[in-house]
Design an enzyme around this catalytic site. Structure first.
Site, PDB file in Angstrom:
ATOM      1  N   PRO A   1       0.821  -1.220   0.000  1.00 16.24           N
ATOM      2  CA  PRO A   1       0.000   0.000   0.000  1.00 16.24           C
ATOM      3  C   PRO A   1       0.855   1.272   0.000  1.00 16.24           C
ATOM      4  CG  PRO A   1      -0.198  -1.195   2.094  1.00 16.24           C
ATOM      5  CD  PRO A   1       0.582  -2.062   1.170  1.00 16.24           C
TER       6      PRO A   1
ATOM      7  N   GLU B   1       3.128  -7.528   8.294  1.00 15.56           N
ATOM      8  CA  GLU B   1       3.361  -6.082   8.298  1.00 15.56           C
ATOM      9  C   GLU B   1       4.148  -5.624   7.065  1.00 15.56           C
ATOM     10  OE1 GLU B   1       2.043  -3.819  10.556  1.00 15.56           O
ATOM     11  OE2 GLU B   1       0.965  -5.690  10.935  1.00 15.56           O
TER      12      GLU B   1
ATOM     13  N   ARG C   1      -4.264  -7.766 -20.659  1.00 16.74           N
ATOM     14  CA  ARG C   1      -5.185  -7.388 -21.735  1.00 16.74           C
ATOM     15  C   ARG C   1      -4.627  -6.286 -22.631  1.00 16.74           C
ATOM     16  NH1 ARG C   1      -8.246  -3.244 -20.697  1.00 16.74           N
ATOM     17  NH2 ARG C   1     -10.112  -3.971 -21.778  1.00 16.74           N
TER      18      ARG C   1
ATOM     19  N   ASP D   1     -10.606   1.780 -24.134  1.00 18.24           N
ATOM     20  CA  ASP D   1     -10.949   1.629 -22.720  1.00 18.24           C
ATOM     21  C   ASP D   1     -11.195   2.959 -22.028  1.00 18.24           C
ATOM     22  OD1 ASP D   1     -10.621  -1.040 -22.595  1.00 18.24           O
ATOM     23  OD2 ASP D   1      -8.584  -0.990 -21.818  1.00 18.24           O
TER      24      ASP D   1
HETATM   25  N1  ADE Z   1      -0.781  -5.190  -0.023  1.00 21.29           N
HETATM   26  C1  ADE Z   1      -1.637  -4.828   0.956  1.00 21.29           C
HETATM   27  N2  ADE Z   1      -2.394  -3.802   0.592  1.00 21.29           N
HETATM   28  C2  ADE Z   1      -2.021  -3.487  -0.692  1.00 21.29           C
HETATM   29  C3  ADE Z   1      -2.434  -2.503  -1.606  1.00 21.29           C
HETATM   30  N3  ADE Z   1      -3.388  -1.611  -1.313  1.00 21.29           N
HETATM   31  N4  ADE Z   1      -1.842  -2.460  -2.812  1.00 21.29           N
HETATM   32  C4  ADE Z   1      -0.848  -3.330  -3.103  1.00 21.29           C
HETATM   33  N5  ADE Z   1      -0.418  -4.285  -2.269  1.00 21.29           N
HETATM   34  C5  ADE Z   1      -0.992  -4.371  -1.062  1.00 21.29           C
END
Ligand code: ADE
Length: 261
Positions: A88, A115, A153, A168
């Protein structure tokens, strides 16, 4: 393209490889896939892939040694591949990133769990970090599937004659126009006449107007940095003129009713 996924849950990828366009890409020889179990690169009896964080705190961290061994082996087999950590904290994934990745010969996805992964892996082995959105998943596997799906794709030859990727949503910073199929009338709602007219220029214009208005209503942020074509500017000017006329008529009516006329 060669795609390898490093994960502690390789079984998650079986169903993913065997459906839809991804499956077709594999069968058509456009895509080679490999879900690699990180546990196969551990050396202890219990095949441990995580450990407690230095400095304390809750949660576990993915141990560096199995990841380094797995990545070392993969990089040796696929020296041209880029390694992508799913996290994330990464660069927000977009259609543009998908197009960028579609041009690569090989991709290695590192799916973190817990984590996250030991920072030395990020420093030494990771070429890019990718996030699929501002939320936290329990692992990178679903994120890797999202990225692979969007990339596959776009690879030449995968969508075949449909050639739909060029049109797209987001391909040119516009949301796509509305789509209709049979029946012509469904629950009392008809397909727009222009789509049955056979007039290809009129259909193209209707679609462009639809894409513009949908983007304006649903994702105005996309328009802010977009370079409009001459035809699009004409369409926007026409709307602006029509809106101006509507406002004039309505404000005149409003004034009339206020003055009791
Ligand atoms: N791993 C955990 N959350 C994630 C996310 N939002 N994007 C990519 N990998 C992740």
């Amino acid at each position: 393209m060669d795609v390898a996924v490093l994960t502690i849950f390789p079984e998650m990828f079986g169903p993913f490889w065997s459906h839809g366009i991804v499956r077709r890409a594999i069968e058509g020889g456009h895509l080679k896939t490999d879900a690699v179990d990180i546990r196969d690169f551990t050396e202890d009896r219990h095949k441990v892939t995580d450990d407690r964080p230095y400095g304390g705190g809750c949660g576990m961290v993915m141990k560096p040694e199995p990841l380094a061994k797995a990545l070392g082996a993969l990089k040796e087999r696929k020296p041209e591949a880029v390694s992508l950590l799913m996290t994330p904290q990464g660069r927000p994934f977009s259609q543009k990133t998908a197009a960028e990745l579609a041009g690569r010969q090989g991709l290695i996805f590192i799916c973190g769990r817990y984590e996250g992964v030991d920072e030395r892996i990020v420093e030494q082995y990771v070429d890019d970090e990718i996030s699929i959105g501002d939320y936290v998943l329990t692992g990178g596997e679903l994120a890797a599937m999202v990225v692979i799906d969007a990339v596959v794709r776009l690879m030449p030859g995968v969508l075949g004659g449909e050639n739909s990727a060029a049109f797209d949503s987001f391909a040119d910073d516009l949301i796509e126009h509305a789509h209709y199929t049979r029946p012509r009338v469904f629950e009392g709602r008809s397909v727009p006449d222009v789509l049955i007219s056979g007039d290809h220029a009129a259909i193209a214009k209707w679609r462009l107007e639809g894409a513009l208005i949908r983007t304006f209503l649903k994702r105005p942020d996309l328009l802010a940095n977009r370079k409009f074509t001459a035809q699009e500017i004409e369409i926007l000017k026409k709307w602006s003129k029509e809106l101006e006329e509507l406002i004039q008529v309505q404000s005149a009516r409003c004034l009339d009713s206020l003055s009791g006329r």
